[in-house]
Design a protein around this motif. Structure first.
Motif, short mmCIF file in Angstrom:
data_model
loop_
_atom_site.label_atom_id
_atom_site.label_comp_id
_atom_site.label_asym_id
_atom_site.label_seq_id
_atom_site.Cartn_x
_atom_site.Cartn_y
_atom_site.Cartn_z
N VAL A 339 0.82 -1.22 0.00
CA VAL A 339 0.00 0.00 0.00
C VAL A 339 0.85 1.27 0.00
N PRO A 340 1.81 1.45 0.94
CA PRO A 340 2.60 2.68 0.92
C PRO A 340 3.49 2.81 -0.31
N ILE A 341 3.86 1.68 -0.93
CA ILE A 341 4.68 1.74 -2.14
C ILE A 341 3.85 2.25 -3.31
N VAL A 342 2.62 1.76 -3.42
CA VAL A 342 1.71 2.25 -4.47
C VAL A 342 1.47 3.75 -4.30
N GLU A 343 1.21 4.18 -3.07
CA GLU A 343 1.01 5.60 -2.81
C GLU A 343 2.24 6.41 -3.22
N ALA A 344 3.42 5.91 -2.85
CA ALA A 344 4.67 6.62 -3.14
C ALA A 344 4.87 6.81 -4.64
#
Length: 367
Positions: A339-344
């Motif tokens: 999730v945080p990688i997609v957001e980044a």
């Protein structure tokens, strides 16, 4: 080997899973941005291993060190160098796999291309390298939030357990209230139970991460080869284990007709200063490759992790039949940490497009 992402806002990464550190250089960052180190570290904590019973037990603090480009708490406009040290790698776990090709991993293709490979945790092809993307994305978010733009991701499916595509039905802030990062409490419990069952069997499972970008202005993206959805797709498909990308209604509405899916234009009735608004948003905030001012929403499909804690058929580096039983600490499902990688990646694409449009200037942040 291509190690740089972006055109005007760029991220160049370095490091391997079992090397001394993972790091990178962010360039094109506007000057004068307050650097919230607690926020940047929080983003890394959302990605780091060992954060819950659903992830690998590798115990890394993942503390980021800023080496350049920041002075007295603000960005200077110079390249931002950073690194995160590896502290809990157990390279001996991979000794037995040194001469074996792990099924569905990059071992075989990497060796074919370069003639050499780092077998320790996958080396450069390891998902641990995504640390740099999260740091780059955190810096991008610092700029976007000054402009009223938010990027929110969440786990929308694990195996057969799925949420509706209608993201507006959910309070996305609730995604951080559980280990699987799902904004639906009941579905989150089902997802966690499924991951636990799969983990106990020594197996893995995949699913999807959904992401919503709000507050994006019109005009991002190009009409031909630089379409906004193409830039997002390229960014997402570059994440380890990503297998598919769709935006707007995507594949779910292929049985509908154009009369049902066209987004009708209406006179603007909001406070954004737009001349028009849309009656619906089946397009996912992008039309003709360019943002139209509505929410941008998309989904990324992730395959089950390739490393299984059970015997698999394979071959060795000489092409001889072998059996692989992996050791080490591995995720039974990548979704919570993806999730945080997609957001980044989404944040970096949006900021890069804003810079290409000339929307972001350092002087803007000095006022």
């Amino acid at each position: 080997m291509s190690n740089t992402f972006g055109r005007l806002f760029t991220l160049t990464t370095f490091g391997e899973s079992h090397g001394p550190a993972i790091g990178g250089i962010v360039d094109g960052m506007p000057a004068g941005i307050d650097v919230d180190m607690d926020f940047i570290q929080h983003e890394l904590d959302r990605r780091r291993p060992g954060q819950s019973h659903l992830t690998t037990s590798r115990n890394e603090a993942d503390r980021v060190e800023i080496l350049s480009g920041v002075f007295e708490g603000k960005t200077t406009g110079a390249p931002i160098g950073f690194l995160v040290r590896n502290e809990d790698h157990r390279s001996s776990d991979y000794n037995a796999m040194k001469d074996l090709y792990r099924p569905s991993h990059a071992d075989f293709t990497y060796e074919c291309k370069y003639g050499i490979r780092d077998h320790r945790g996958g080396g450069r092809s390891s998902a641990r390298v995504t640390i740099s993307r999260v740091v780059g994305g955190a810096f991008a978010k610092l700029v976007l939030r000054r402009m009223g733009i938010t990027v929110e991701g969440y786990t929308s499916q694990v195996g057969p357990v799925a949420l509706a595509h209608d993201y507006w039905k959910y309070d996305l802030s609730l995604a951080e209230s559980n280990a699987v990062r799902c904004p639906d409490e009941a579905k989150a419990v089902e997802m966690e139970q499924l991951i636990e069952q799969v983990k106990a069997a020594g197996d893995t499972i995949g699913g999807t991460v959904s992401c919503v970008v709000k507050g994006c202005p019109t005009g991002l993206g190009e009409p031909e080869f630089g379409k906004l959805q193409a830039q997002l797709a390229s960014a997402m498909m570059g994440i380890n284990a990503a297998k598919g990308f769709e935006y707007g209604d995507g594949f779910a509405e292929l049985d509908k007709r154009g009369s049902q899916l066209n987004d009708a234009f209406l006179p603007a009735d909001d406070q954004k200063g737009r001349k028009v608004s849309l009656a619906s948003n089946h397009s996912g905030g992008i039309q003709g490759g360019i943002s139209n001012g509505e929410d941008i929403y998309f989904r990324v499909a992730f395959k089950p992790v390739a490393t299984l804690l059970k015997a698999q058929q394979t071959v060795d580096s000489e092409g001889k039949t072998a059996t692989l039983t992996a050791k080490g600490r591995h995720d039974p499902c990548v979704l919570p940490r993806a999730v945080p990688i997609v957001e980044a990646m989404a944040a970096m694409v949006v900021l890069d497009c804003l810079r290409q449009n000339g929307t972001v200037k350092s002087v803007f942040f000095h006022k």
